[in-house]
Scaffold this motif. Structure first.
Motif, short mmCIF file in Angstrom:
data_model
loop_
_atom_site.label_atom_id
_atom_site.label_comp_id
_atom_site.label_asym_id
_atom_site.label_seq_id
_atom_site.Cartn_x
_atom_site.Cartn_y
_atom_site.Cartn_z
N ALA A 1 5.34 -15.35 0.09
CA ALA A 1 4.89 -15.15 1.48
C ALA A 1 3.67 -14.23 1.51
N ALA A 2 3.69 -13.19 0.68
CA ALA A 2 2.54 -12.29 0.61
C ALA A 2 1.30 -13.04 0.14
N ASP A 3 1.48 -13.90 -0.84
CA ASP A 3 0.34 -14.70 -1.34
C ASP A 3 -0.22 -15.59 -0.25
N LYS A 4 0.64 -16.21 0.55
CA LYS A 4 0.18 -17.08 1.63
C LYS A 4 -0.60 -16.29 2.67
N SER A 5 -0.14 -15.10 3.00
CA SER A 5 -0.87 -14.26 3.94
C SER A 5 -2.23 -13.85 3.38
N ILE B 1 -4.24 -8.40 10.37
CA ILE B 1 -2.89 -8.96 10.54
C ILE B 1 -2.38 -9.58 9.25
N HIS B 2 -3.18 -10.44 8.65
CA HIS B 2 -2.73 -11.12 7.43
C HIS B 2 -2.60 -10.14 6.27
N GLY B 3 -3.49 -9.17 6.20
CA GLY B 3 -3.36 -8.13 5.17
C GLY B 3 -2.10 -7.31 5.38
N GLN C 1 -11.55 -4.75 6.03
CA GLN C 1 -11.78 -4.99 4.60
C GLN C 1 -10.94 -4.02 3.76
N ASP C 2 -10.87 -2.78 4.20
CA ASP C 2 -10.05 -1.78 3.51
C ASP C 2 -8.59 -2.19 3.54
N HIS C 3 -8.14 -2.66 4.69
CA HIS C 3 -6.76 -3.11 4.85
C HIS C 3 -6.45 -4.26 3.89
N LEU C 4 -7.37 -5.20 3.80
CA LEU C 4 -7.19 -6.35 2.91
C LEU C 4 -7.14 -5.92 1.45
N MET C 5 -8.04 -5.07 1.04
CA MET C 5 -8.06 -4.64 -0.36
C MET C 5 -6.80 -3.86 -0.72
N ASN C 6 -6.31 -3.05 0.19
CA ASN C 6 -5.05 -2.34 -0.06
C ASN C 6 -3.89 -3.31 -0.18
N ALA C 7 -3.89 -4.34 0.65
CA ALA C 7 -2.82 -5.35 0.59
C ALA C 7 -2.84 -6.09 -0.74
N ILE C 8 -4.02 -6.44 -1.22
CA ILE C 8 -4.15 -7.14 -2.51
C ILE C 8 -3.62 -6.25 -3.63
N THR C 9 -4.03 -4.99 -3.63
CA THR C 9 -3.57 -4.06 -4.66
C THR C 9 -2.07 -3.88 -4.60
N PHE C 10 -1.54 -3.71 -3.39
CA PHE C 10 -0.10 -3.50 -3.23
C PHE C 10 0.69 -4.73 -3.68
N ARG C 11 0.18 -5.91 -3.38
CA ARG C 11 0.86 -7.14 -3.78
C ARG C 11 0.91 -7.22 -5.31
N ASP C 12 -0.20 -6.91 -5.96
CA ASP C 12 -0.23 -6.93 -7.43
C ASP C 12 0.77 -5.95 -8.02
N MET C 13 0.82 -4.76 -7.46
CA MET C 13 1.76 -3.75 -7.96
C MET C 13 3.20 -4.15 -7.68
N ALA C 14 3.46 -4.78 -6.54
CA ALA C 14 4.82 -5.23 -6.21
C ALA C 14 5.32 -6.22 -7.24
N SER D 1 3.54 -5.96 3.89
CA SER D 1 4.95 -5.87 4.31
C SER D 1 5.84 -6.77 3.45
N ASP D 2 5.38 -8.00 3.22
CA ASP D 2 6.17 -8.92 2.38
C ASP D 2 6.29 -8.39 0.96
N ALA D 3 5.23 -7.80 0.43
CA ALA D 3 5.28 -7.23 -0.92
C ALA D 3 6.28 -6.08 -0.99
N MET D 4 6.31 -5.26 0.05
CA MET D 4 7.28 -4.16 0.09
C MET D 4 8.70 -4.71 0.17
N GLU D 5 8.89 -5.75 0.96
CA GLU D 5 10.21 -6.37 1.06
C GLU D 5 10.63 -6.98 -0.29
N ALA D 6 9.68 -7.47 -1.05
CA ALA D 6 9.99 -7.99 -2.38
C ALA D 6 10.52 -6.89 -3.28
#
Length: 109
Positions: free
Chosen positions: A45-49, A15-17, A80-93, A22-27
């Motif tokens: 918001a992405a960082d907080k999640s 959920i948090h990932g 874990q995969d979901h979380l790592m993808n979220a971290i990568t996506f946030r960095d790229m955003a 989603s927040d990174a995409m909205e950014a």
């Protein structure tokens, strides 16, 4: 056989990932329309999640490091995969938002 990982912990990671991604995409979408204040809010918001997801992950790591044997399920691996993808996506955003700022002539903070 070890202790099964708590489903609430697994779902917290997912959920948090997912919220972070989603927040990174909205950014990115906000930056496309030169709404850099909203883009910054969404990145925050992405960082907080991600912090919340890391808390869940840390609890699992602490359990295992203290000697508890944990049984890993496919759902746990997926989280874990979901979380790592979220971290990568946030960095790229963040990088994409900076590109849009540069194109708009806004100074990079």
């Amino acid at each position: 056989m070890g202790q099964t990982i708590n489903i609430e912990t697994i779902m917290g990671l997912i959920i948090h990932g997912g919220n972070a991604k989603s927040d990174a995409m909205e950014a990115i979408h906000a930056a496309k329309t030169d709404n850099f204040a909203l883009a910054a809010e969404k990145l925050d918001a992405a960082d907080k999640s991600l912090v919340e997801a890391h808390h869940a992950q840390t609890s699992l790591l602490t359990q295992e490091a203290s000697g508890e044997e944990l049984t890993v399920s496919l759902l746990a691996v997926h989280s874990q995969d979901h979380l790592m993808n979220a971290i990568t996506f946030r960095d790229m955003a963040s990088e994409v938002v900076d590109v849009y700022k540069k194109l708009a002539g806004v100074s990079l903070d």
